[in-house]
Design an enzyme around this catalytic site. Sequence first.
Site, short mmCIF file in Angstrom:
data_model
loop_
_atom_site.label_atom_id
_atom_site.label_comp_id
_atom_site.label_asym_id
_atom_site.label_seq_id
_atom_site.Cartn_x
_atom_site.Cartn_y
_atom_site.Cartn_z
N LYS A 182 61.99 22.50 1.73
CA LYS A 182 63.39 22.31 1.49
C LYS A 182 63.68 21.21 0.20
CE LYS A 182 66.67 19.75 1.64
NZ LYS A 182 67.32 19.21 0.29
N CYS A 290 59.07 7.50 -8.57
CA CYS A 290 59.00 6.36 -7.76
C CYS A 290 57.85 5.24 -7.92
CB CYS A 290 58.25 7.06 -6.59
SG CYS A 290 56.95 8.00 -6.66
#
Length: 506
Positions: A182, A290
């Site tokens: 997803k 990140c």
Amino acid sequence: MSTAAEQTTVIPVLEHFIGGDFVAGSGTFGEVYNPASGEIAARAPLADRETSQRAIAAAHDALAEWAATPALKRARVMFRFRDLIETHSDELAAIISREHGKLYDDALGEVIRGLEVVEFACGIPQLLKGEFSENVGTGIDSWSLRQPVGVCAGVTPFNFPAMVPMWMFPIAIACGNTFVLKPSEKDPSAALLLARLLRKAGLPPGVFNVLNGARDAVDTLLTDPRVAAVSFVGSTPVAEYIYTTASTHGKRVQALGGAKNHMVIMPDADMEQAARALMGAAYGSAGERCMAISAAVAVGDAGDRLMQVLAPMVRDLKVGPSSADGFEMGPLVTREHLHKVRNYVDIGVAEGAELVVDGREMKVPGHEQGFFMGGCVFDHVSPSMRIYNEEIFGPVLVVLRAENLERALSLVNGHEFGNGTAIFTADGRAARQFTHGVEAGMVGINVPIPVPMAFHSFGGWKRSLFGSLHVHGPDGVRFYTRLKTVTARWPDQGPMSAEFTMPTMT
Ligand code: NAD
């Protein structure tokens, strides 16, 4: 000559990839933007529960046969996939740039880092080799082996639309699992191209599926009993939700969350080098990494010297679209995100931090509707401020001052996140003290973004990771397999007698 109607741009409508076919979405659609122009680039379906269950069913139906396929044959699919990524790397990078906004070369770098995980997965026959002990008792042998866990799900963030999915599915699939990805609804096209390449590489239908969507799709993956394992990468509140929900539903989970990566600059560091490293690490990909450095901790008298070199560099940052050459930083991913990041800068000013470079109102000529802002740097930030405590995820660097290494270490260790960190120094003793004592999953010594290679594992500590295993490398193989240990005896002297004491294998 074309008519006005023909000249109207047709907005592509994206699909799902389920059971080896592209499947049209139904119901709700979300908008995917081109962040450099501010225009809608595509519409992506947001799967409902029924479509999500269809993707899970496809993965479930394909599982038994794929799990029984010899690892050598699974690896051969990975080898072909590897070559296809290489031949389509330009196309992949262009898609990433268009929907994410990062510069083309940066997007190509992401593709290569993903490719390296596929190369790691090509070695799966070696990686899955078990352990064998002969004669653990008289005439008794024992061995351990790793088997696939089942249907795996991956839920991924917008900032690395190709690399982060590739941290997960190549290893999961090579280990004999099937997979439902997803991707982020903000830039889902790269995942669809990867699906097309996997199909071309000969992956059987249903082994890899792409389910486009948002929360409804994710919730179905987290609760459906046919899903055995969930890998997540994204923000910390969602990571915690994913971990809690999926583990309550009996799944193994690895959920990587947000970050506030600190770079400690010691007084003996080469300030030019440290400032240049900070520029790339704080403003590369508009700070939407990140592993971006978002907090610099200057030790002793390093602060003023660092700011002298750094501030002009931030002012000179070349900001523009990925479609043109010569830029160092692109736009933010969406208008909402741009507003959020600008708002954080307002907060920092209100909190009393010194805004040395203010990029809030910067405009790129010809791209006034794009989601651009310039680099910002705050000095004299205090640990109680929100701009220090919260993840901004944009081109905003905060600089703190610390009197010594111990204080710098306690700042890093006191923060709720512990993804990556770095120290810049010429002193091996300081580097060693830092490396040993710091509470973070990935540490750089004179390396600003210490992202491990694919054959090591990637992950943070504290609230940057929920679950016990990191992604890719050896931890990836551990996560996507279940360990089974067999103990065997082939008796050659009549029937075995009942044993009522604990067997001691003598
Ligand atoms: P996000 O958490 O908003 O979204 C990540 C994924 O979760 C997306 O697929 C999204 O559709 C889904 N999602 C969002 N809200 C949800 C909800 N309420 N319930 C279920 N699913 C939901 O993250 P993002 O904005 O796409 O990405 C940026 C974040 O990801 C930053 O916090 C960044 O630090 C983090 N990140 C971490 C790593 C790491 O390795 N630790 C790597 C990349 C990005």
